[in-house]
Design an enzyme around this catalytic site. Sequence first.
Site, PDB file in Angstrom:
ATOM      1  N   LYS A   1     -69.315  66.027 -69.611  1.00 50.46           N
ATOM      2  CA  LYS A   1     -67.928  65.556 -69.494  1.00 50.46           C
ATOM      3  C   LYS A   1     -67.206  66.574 -68.611  1.00 50.46           C
ATOM      4  CE  LYS A   1     -64.050  65.704 -70.541  1.00 50.46           C
ATOM      5  NZ  LYS A   1     -63.000  65.960 -69.500  1.00 50.46           N
TER       6      LYS A   1
ATOM      7  N   GLU B   1     -67.334  79.427 -73.782  1.00 51.09           N
ATOM      8  CA  GLU B   1     -67.043  80.425 -72.745  1.00 51.09           C
ATOM      9  C   GLU B   1     -65.586  80.214 -72.377  1.00 51.09           C
ATOM     10  OE1 GLU B   1     -66.152  82.226 -69.841  1.00 51.09           O
ATOM     11  OE2 GLU B   1     -67.334  80.878 -68.592  1.00 51.09           O
TER      12      GLU B   1
ATOM     13  N   CYS C   1     -62.559  83.009 -64.776  1.00 51.01           N
ATOM     14  CA  CYS C   1     -62.312  83.467 -66.156  1.00 51.01           C
ATOM     15  C   CYS C   1     -62.412  84.982 -66.281  1.00 51.01           C
ATOM     16  CB  CYS C   1     -63.221  82.758 -67.135  1.00 51.01           C
ATOM     17  SG  CYS C   1     -64.935  82.776 -66.644  1.00 51.01           S
TER      18      CYS C   1
ATOM     19  N   GLU D   1     -53.698  84.457 -70.276  1.00 51.87           N
ATOM     20  CA  GLU D   1     -54.457  84.195 -69.053  1.00 51.87           C
ATOM     21  C   GLU D   1     -53.572  83.404 -68.092  1.00 51.87           C
ATOM     22  OE1 GLU D   1     -57.915  81.536 -69.387  1.00 51.87           O
ATOM     23  OE2 GLU D   1     -58.995  83.030 -68.214  1.00 51.87           O
TER      24      GLU D   1
HETATM   25  P1  NAD Z   1     -59.031  72.861 -70.934  1.00 45.84           P
HETATM   26  O1  NAD Z   1     -59.683  73.777 -71.895  1.00 45.84           O
HETATM   27  O2  NAD Z   1     -57.984  71.963 -71.442  1.00 45.84           O
HETATM   28  O3  NAD Z   1     -60.135  71.922 -70.236  1.00 45.84           O
HETATM   29  C1  NAD Z   1     -61.494  72.275 -70.064  1.00 45.84           C
HETATM   30  C2  NAD Z   1     -62.362  71.064 -70.405  1.00 45.84           C
HETATM   31  O4  NAD Z   1     -62.171  70.713 -71.787  1.00 45.84           O
HETATM   32  C3  NAD Z   1     -62.008  69.801 -69.617  1.00 45.84           C
HETATM   33  O5  NAD Z   1     -63.191  69.073 -69.333  1.00 45.84           O
HETATM   34  C4  NAD Z   1     -61.136  69.028 -70.584  1.00 45.84           C
HETATM   35  O6  NAD Z   1     -61.114  67.654 -70.336  1.00 45.84           O
HETATM   36  C5  NAD Z   1     -61.830  69.338 -71.896  1.00 45.84           C
HETATM   37  N1  NAD Z   1     -61.002  69.180 -73.096  1.00 45.84           N
HETATM   38  C6  NAD Z   1     -59.653  69.341 -73.215  1.00 45.84           C
HETATM   39  N2  NAD Z   1     -59.268  69.077 -74.485  1.00 45.84           N
HETATM   40  C7  NAD Z   1     -60.385  68.775 -75.179  1.00 45.84           C
HETATM   41  C8  NAD Z   1     -60.645  68.436 -76.531  1.00 45.84           C
HETATM   42  N3  NAD Z   1     -59.665  68.342 -77.440  1.00 45.84           N
HETATM   43  N4  NAD Z   1     -61.914  68.193 -76.916  1.00 45.84           N
HETATM   44  C9  NAD Z   1     -62.926  68.291 -76.030  1.00 45.84           C
HETATM   45  N5  NAD Z   1     -62.743  68.583 -74.729  1.00 45.84           N
HETATM   46  C10 NAD Z   1     -61.489  68.843 -74.301  1.00 45.84           C
HETATM   47  O7  NAD Z   1     -58.520  73.717 -69.739  1.00 45.84           O
HETATM   48  P2  NAD Z   1     -57.459  73.244 -68.629  1.00 45.84           P
HETATM   49  O8  NAD Z   1     -56.306  72.540 -69.271  1.00 45.84           O
HETATM   50  O9  NAD Z   1     -58.186  72.520 -67.595  1.00 45.84           O
HETATM   51  O10 NAD Z   1     -56.939  74.655 -68.138  1.00 45.84           O
HETATM   52  C11 NAD Z   1     -55.982  75.330 -68.917  1.00 45.84           C
HETATM   53  C12 NAD Z   1     -56.230  76.805 -68.920  1.00 45.84           C
HETATM   54  O11 NAD Z   1     -57.557  77.075 -69.385  1.00 45.84           O
HETATM   55  C13 NAD Z   1     -56.189  77.481 -67.573  1.00 45.84           C
HETATM   56  O12 NAD Z   1     -54.900  77.791 -67.210  1.00 45.84           O
HETATM   57  C14 NAD Z   1     -57.028  78.697 -67.802  1.00 45.84           C
HETATM   58  O13 NAD Z   1     -56.262  79.691 -68.401  1.00 45.84           O
HETATM   59  C15 NAD Z   1     -58.078  78.223 -68.772  1.00 45.84           C
HETATM   60  N6  NAD Z   1     -59.363  77.894 -68.120  1.00 45.84           N
HETATM   61  C16 NAD Z   1     -60.383  78.741 -68.306  1.00 45.84           C
HETATM   62  C17 NAD Z   1     -61.590  78.480 -67.694  1.00 45.84           C
HETATM   63  C18 NAD Z   1     -62.750  79.387 -67.848  1.00 45.84           C
HETATM   64  O14 NAD Z   1     -63.633  79.413 -67.002  1.00 45.84           O
HETATM   65  N7  NAD Z   1     -62.825  80.137 -68.928  1.00 45.84           N
HETATM   66  C19 NAD Z   1     -61.742  77.361 -66.881  1.00 45.84           C
HETATM   67  C20 NAD Z   1     -60.661  76.486 -66.745  1.00 45.84           C
HETATM   68  C21 NAD Z   1     -59.482  76.768 -67.380  1.00 45.84           C
END
Ligand code: NAD
Length: 503
Positions: free
Chosen positions: A195, A270, A304, A401
């Site tokens: 996903k 992660e 990250c 972050e």
């Molecule tokens: P997010 O955690 O919301 O999304 C990451 C993934 O999780 C996406 O595929 C999203 O659709 C999915 N997701 C979201 N809610 C979910 C749920 N309830 N159940 C299962 N899957 C779910 O991250 P984001 O909104 O795209 O980014 C927000 C913040 O997250 C960024 O500002 C950054 O700080 C952080 N981030 C960190 C990384 C990393 O590599 N650690 C990567 C992207 C974002």
Amino acid sequence: MSAMIERAGGAAVRIPAAKILIDGDWHDSADGRMIAVYDPATEEKIAEIVAASATDVDRAVQAAHRTFESSAWQNMRPLDRGHLLEKLALLIERDADDLARLETLDNGKPFAVSRNVDMKFAIDALRYYGGWSSKMAGEYIQLSPIADDGGTYRAYTERKPVGVVGGITPWNFPLGQAIQKMAPAIAFGCTVVLKPSEEASLTTLRLGELVLEAGFPEGTVNIVTGYGHEAGQALVDHPLVRKIAFTGSTATGQKILAASAQTMKRVTLELGGKSPAIVLADADLNLAIPGAANAIFPNSGQVCTAGSRLLIDASIYHEVVQGVTEIARDLKLGSGFDPSVQLGPLVSSRQLERVSALVAQGIDEGAEPLCGGGRAADTGYFYQPTVLSGGRGGMRIAQEEVFGPVVLAMAIQDPQDIKSLANDTAFGLGASIWTQDINKAHLLAAQLDCGTVWINTHNVLDLAMPFGGTKLSGLGREFGTEVIHAYTEPRAVCMRLETTAFG
Ligand code: NAD
């Protein structure tokens, strides 16, 4: 079905069809809902992807489960699973330019980064994990039975694949992250439902095309696009999914961990970071200044492990901050299709708002902007490379972050404070130490509460090195030998041998 998008320099980018991959075939969603996809550099709508529902996710999981249980998949030779990953690596190599253009269009990062970092990582990861497929082994265990029944007891363990894996990935390294989840799953005999992030799904859909071309058995790799709270959540809640491999925000990781308790899923998380780059008084500043800049600005800070807190010995504070600021000012922002551009836009308007709000609050709380501090263009989600000076641990921007090209510099007044300053966040992903004193480097490394410590470098990830975080940065490790434990479980087999068998 597929559309072409033209970009500067004659680049024509093919957009994959807006479908989901289930059981070896492309499908529409059950209810036809779609999500618009925007080019972050132009804000122009470039595509649509399917907004998969729980029904779609269930179909994908059922397919992955059927395949996992099939004797064809169970009996496939480990070497042949590795060979499938190698075939996929060759196809990605063949199409690397096209895939890199698609990544640049969807995520915004410069083409050279997509091509030389993201695609290279994807290919390397397939080969690295492909090699593991035939290296799984259990162990022989001598037992000390309590019952004295005249028998001799022996046991061995074998490592069994966990089952269906849900791979939920973010938007900062979209294809690389999808492969980071999918390749170990396949190598160790699991099946997978991916996903990708709704912000950047296109290269994962192209990955699906190549998976079919490489001849992966139907149902081994399934791809559902959609929203996190819907498609992602349905994957996490599904009883037939035995493990979630997730990269993304800490808030989502916490939801996944809580929800996984219901079905006792295995999880690797992660998550976010607030990693310090620590410059000691004796550092070689010819290395440390560009190193500190390089720790934060690449990929527009959307990494990250980015070195978003710059802790500098007070004796060299102004020199280092000045040097990093000059580098930041010289960075060229623009379309990822312009070869002279070093930084692309942030991925989305939401991310632009988030970065803008955190920086504004940091300045309100007393941080001094030495450069940047605002949006860089009226069109596109560009944010200026930003250096904030005078950071203090209590500021929100020192704790949260940002995930943008923003570094907060803080002075180290007393070397005795380094440990507490460096560890003063809820995160524990990475840290770098810049010094010419090998004793200080190792002694300080041992005091840092995080998953990876770099010495005189930052952000070097290697597939052979375990990767993950402590505290709110996550759970479990990817890469290296640790990854075997993330996708397999030991099964102990115990036997009683009749001691009298030979008289
Ligand atoms: P997010 O955690 O919301 O999304 C990451 C993934 O999780 C996406 O595929 C999203 O659709 C999915 N997701 C979201 N809610 C979910 C749920 N309830 N159940 C299962 N899957 C779910 O991250 P984001 O909104 O795209 O980014 C927000 C913040 O997250 C960024 O500002 C950054 O700080 C952080 N981030 C960190 C990384 C990393 O590599 N650690 C990567 C992207 C974002």
